[in-house]
Design an enzyme around this catalytic site. Structure first.
Site, PDB file in Angstrom:
ATOM      1  N   LYS A  95      63.783  66.668 -56.887  1.00  0.00           N
ATOM      2  CA  LYS A  95      64.410  68.182 -56.987  1.00  0.00           C
ATOM      3  C   LYS A  95      64.283  68.439 -58.503  1.00  0.00           C
ATOM      4  O   LYS A  95      64.863  68.053 -59.614  1.00  0.00           O
ATOM      5  CB  LYS A  95      65.631  68.111 -56.331  1.00  0.00           C
ATOM      6  CG  LYS A  95      66.430  69.688 -56.795  1.00  0.00           C
ATOM      7  CD  LYS A  95      67.668  69.857 -56.380  1.00  0.00           C
ATOM      8  CE  LYS A  95      68.418  71.015 -57.094  1.00  0.00           C
ATOM      9  NZ  LYS A  95      69.878  71.216 -56.787  1.00  0.00           N
ATOM     10  N   GLY A 184      74.946  77.787 -54.244  1.00  0.00           N
ATOM     11  CA  GLY A 184      75.773  78.890 -53.960  1.00  0.00           C
ATOM     12  C   GLY A 184      76.610  79.066 -52.772  1.00  0.00           C
ATOM     13  O   GLY A 184      77.316  80.228 -52.684  1.00  0.00           O
ATOM     14  N   ASN A 205      76.883  71.153 -52.586  1.00  0.00           N
ATOM     15  CA  ASN A 205      77.693  69.968 -53.227  1.00  0.00           C
ATOM     16  C   ASN A 205      78.913  70.380 -53.590  1.00  0.00           C
ATOM     17  O   ASN A 205      79.837  69.772 -52.916  1.00  0.00           O
ATOM     18  CB  ASN A 205      76.822  69.822 -54.557  1.00  0.00           C
ATOM     19  CG  ASN A 205      77.453  68.395 -55.271  1.00  0.00           C
ATOM     20  OD1 ASN A 205      78.464  67.932 -54.835  1.00  0.00           O
ATOM     21  ND2 ASN A 205      77.066  67.677 -56.203  1.00  0.00           N
TER      22      ASN A 205
END
Lengths: 256, 322
Positions: A95, A184, A205
Site C-alpha cells: 500500500k 476517513g 483502522n
C-alpha cells in the site's frame, strides 16, 4: 467482485493493525470481523528483526498482509520501505502512501505517481492511497497500478465519505479497476455507503482500534460492508421525488 | 528457600511481599538494581484511571492498590493527574472522558489555578485521586527495606538449593516465554527551572500523546513512546522531536530546558498487555508489566505470594498456558 492482482478477497473488509489497546484485542477484532486483509505499517516498528514478535502475531492472524508505507514523505523513503516490507512479509503487495501535508495527511499525488511507477517496474503490486482525482487515477493506472484507493476523508478523521459525487464518478470512470475507499471511515454507515457506491472493499483502522469496544465495532463494520455490497448487487431502486404507494388505491374497497 | 531472579520493580516487590509472608527469600541480580531494569526509566505514575483509557479493566481495579502499597516504603505524591488537549484536539479529550472514571472536568481558569504555568488550555480533566512517585527513589527505598530484613541482592545464586524460583527478569525471560514481546519506550529527563509544574500532566494528541512528570528542582521526565519492537538501541530523531515539541506546546519555556538524560528500554508485554504469573516446572515467571510497572507490581507480587505461600490461584495466574 473484482480481483486484486488476481486475488479474490473472501470479504471486502481491510483492517489496519495500529493503535489497538493490545495485540489480544487486535486479534479478536480480526477474528470477529473476518477481515480478509491486514495492513501493517513498517516504518515505526523497526526493520532489523527487532519487531519480530509483532510481525509473527500479524502472520498468525492468517489473513492476507498488505504492508504500507505510512509516514513516508518522499519517493525514496517509500521505495526503501516497500523493499523492506517485501522482505519481512514475502509479498509483492504494497500500500503506497506518500504524505504531502502534515495536518490533513493528504497524499502527495505527484510523488505518488512517480513512486508507483518505480515500484510497479520492480514487480511490486501497488495499492496507491490517492485522492478522488480522476486524472491522478489514470496516471496511476498508466504507471502500472491495477488497484486504486481513494480517500473517503483525511486519515483518522472519521468523517465518512466527504465527496460521494467524486467517488461515484471514479467508479464510473474505472469500471474494471478494483477500487477501495481508504481512510476517513468512522461509522458502519460510512463503510456501507462506500460499498453501495459499488466499491470493492473498504480499508479502515482508527474507527475500530479507537472505538470503546474495538471488537464490537469490528463486527459492526463487517456487517456494514456485507450489507452495502449486497445492496449494490441487488440493483437498488431509483430514488424519486414523489411518493409512490406500494399498493394500488384505485378500486380498493374503502367504505369498510 | 525461594530464589527470586531480577531486582527490578517486579523482583523487589515480589521479594518484599514474600518476605512479609514469612518466606525465606534470596534475591539475585548480576547487575543489581539500576539502569539495566526498565523500571529505572519509568514515569512512576500511579494513575489507574488515566491508564484505563487504553487498557483492560484489571489495570484500573488492581492499579488502585498501588498508592497505599508504595506509601509504606517511599514518598508518594498525591497531587492527582491533569489531562489537557489543544483546542483542535477536543474530540480526544471527550473520548478520554468517556473511557475513564474518577475525574472532574476543569475549565481554563481551574487549570490555571492548579498549574499556573500551563497557559492556553480551555478545558481539561482532573484525576484528583491519582498519585506519582520517583521510580529510582522507590527502588532504592525497597532495596533498603529488604536490607533491613536481612535480604541483600546477590550477584549470583547461593549454593543453597531453592524450593521455588521466581523469575522476574522481564524481557530477558523471552526465551522461556514464547508469547512475551518487547515494546520499545523512549523518554527524556530535562531540567527547566523556569517552569513550575507540580503534578503529572498528560497532553492528548491523536498521534503523539505525551506525559510529563515533575521530579522536583525543575527536573521533569518526558515520556514515553510506544513502539512495537524489541530494539533497545537508541532514541530516534523523530521520537525526540515529538517528545520535545509536545513539551514545548505545554509551555514554550521548555524550549530552554537542558536535556539531562535520554532513556531507551523495552517493556515486557503479553498479548493482552496484562501481567501474568505463570508456573513452568519449579520456576514461576512473574512478568509482562508492560507500561504499568509501578502501578501493577504490588498486585503482581500479591498474586505470586498467594500462589507460592497460600497455594491460591488468583486472576493474574495464567493456568491455561500450554
Amino acid at each position: 467482485m473484482r480481483a486484486f492482482y488476481g486475488t479474490t478477497l473472501a470479504n471486502p473488509l481491510m483492517l489496519g493493525t495500529a493503535q489497538y489497546p493490545s495485540p489480544a484485542i487486535l486479534e479478536a477484532a480480526f477474528r470477529e470481523s473476518g477481515a480478509a486483509v491486514a495492513t501493517v505499517s513498517l516504518r515505526r516498528e523497526g526493520a532489523d528483526g527487532a519487531g519480530q514478535a509483532f510481525w509473527e502475531m500479524i502472520r498468525a492472524l492468517n489473513v492476507l498482509v498488505l504492508p504500507n508505507t505510512a509516514g513516508c514523505h518522499t519517493v525514496k523513503e517509500a521505495v526503501t520501505t516497500a523493499h523492506m516490507a517485501r522482505e519481512v512479509f514475502d509479498t509483492p503487495w504494497i500500500k503506497l502512501e506518500l504524505i504531502g501535508h502534515t495536518d490533513s495527511l493528504q497524499p502527495d499525488v505527484f510523488q505518488l505517481v512517480e513512486a508507483a511507477k518505480i515500484l510497479s517496474d520492480e514487480g511490486f503490486q501497488v495499492f496507491p492511497y490517492t485522492t478522488e482525482d480522476l486524472i491522478v487515477g489514470e496516471r496511476l493506472l498508466a504507471a502500472g497500478c491495477e488497484v486504486l484507493m481513494p480517500w473517503g476523508a483525511p486519515i483518522g478523521s472519521g468523517r465518512g465519505l466527504n465527496n460521494t459525487y467524486a467517488l461515484r464518478a471514479m467508479r464510473a470512470e474505472f469500471p474494471d479497476t478494483p477500487l477501495v475507499v481508504d481512510a476517513g471511515i468512522g461509522l458502519p454507515s460510512h463503510a456501507a455507503a462506500a460499498m453501495e457506491l459499488g466499491y470493492d472493499a473498504v480499508l479502515l483502522n482508527t474507527a475500530v482500534a479507537k472505538a470503546g469496544d474495538p471488537v464490537a465495532m469490528a463486527r459492526a463494520m463487517a456487517r456494514a460492508v456485507e450489507a452495502g455490497a449486497l445492496g449494490a448487487e441487488a440493483d437498488p431502486m431509483e430514488p424519486r421525488d414523489m411518493a409512490e404507494a406500494s399498493t394500488p388505491v384505485i378500486g380498493k374497497a374503502f367504505l369498510s | 528457600m525461594i530464589r527470586i531472579l531480577g531486582a527490578g520493580v517486579a523482583g523487589l516487590t515480589v521479594a518484599t511481599e514474600l518476605a512479609a509472608a514469612g518466606a525465606e527469600v534470596e534475591l539475585v541480580d548480576p547487575k543489581g538494581p539500576g539502569a539495566a531494569s526498565c523500571s529505572w526509566w519509568a514515569g512512576g505514575m500511579l494513575a489507574p484511571f488515566c491508564e484505563f483509557e487504553n487498557a483492560e479493566e484489571p489495570v484500573m481495579r488492581l492499579g488502585q492498590l498501588a498508592k497505599a502499597w508504595w506509601a509504606r516504603f517511599t514518598e508518594v505524591i498525591g497531587a492527582g493527574t491533569l489531562v489537557v488537549a489543544h483546542r483542535r484536539d477536543q474530540a480526544d479529550l471527550r473520548r478520554f472522558a468517556r473511557r475513564t472514571e474518577q475525574f472532574a472536568p476543569v475549565t481554563g481558569a481551574e487549570i490555571s489555578t492548579l498549574e499556573p504555568d500551563l497557559v492556553g488550555y480551555d478545558s481539561g480533566l482532573f484525576f484528583e485521586s491519582e498519585a506519582h512517585l520517583a521510580p529510582r527513589q522507590a527502588l532504592a527505598d525497597l532495596v533498603r527495606h529488604l536490607d533491613g530484613q536481612g535480604i541483600a541482592i546477590r550477584p549470583e545464586p547461593s549454593a543453597h538449593p531453592a524450593e521455588r524460583t521466581i523469575d522476574c527478569t522481564g524481557f530477558a525471560a523471552r526465551e522461556a516465554l514464547s508469547d512475551l514481546r518487547g515494546v520499545k519506550g523512549e523518554m527524556l529527563v530535562i531540567r527547566a527551572p523556569d517552569v513550575a509544574i507540580s503534578r503529572p500532566v498528560r497532553l492528548l494528541h491523536p498521534r503523539i500523546p505525551l506525559y510529563i512528570v515533575p521530579r522536583g528542582d525543575g527536573v521533569y521526565m518526558l515520556g514515553a513512546t510506544m513502539i512495537e519492537t524489541a530494539d533497545r538501541g537508541r532514541i530516534t530523531a523523530r521520537s525526540m522531536l515529538e517528545l520535545l515539541s509536545a513539551a514545548y506546546a505545554l509551555n514554550p519555556a521548555f524550549g530552554e530546558a537542558e536535556v539531562l538524560e535520554i532513556g531507551v528500554d523495552v517493556r515486557p508485554a503479553f498479548p493482552n498487555n496484562l501481567p501474568k504469573v505463570r508456573a513452568k516446572g519449579s520456576t514461576i515467571y512473574a512478568n509482562g508489566l508492560f507500561r504499568h510497572g509501578f502501578l501493577l507490581a504490588p498486585a503482581l507480587a500479591k498474586a505470586v505470594t498467594d500462589l507460592v505461600i497460600h497455594n491460591r490461584e488468583t486472576e493474574l495466574v495464567d493456568a491455561n498456558h500450554a
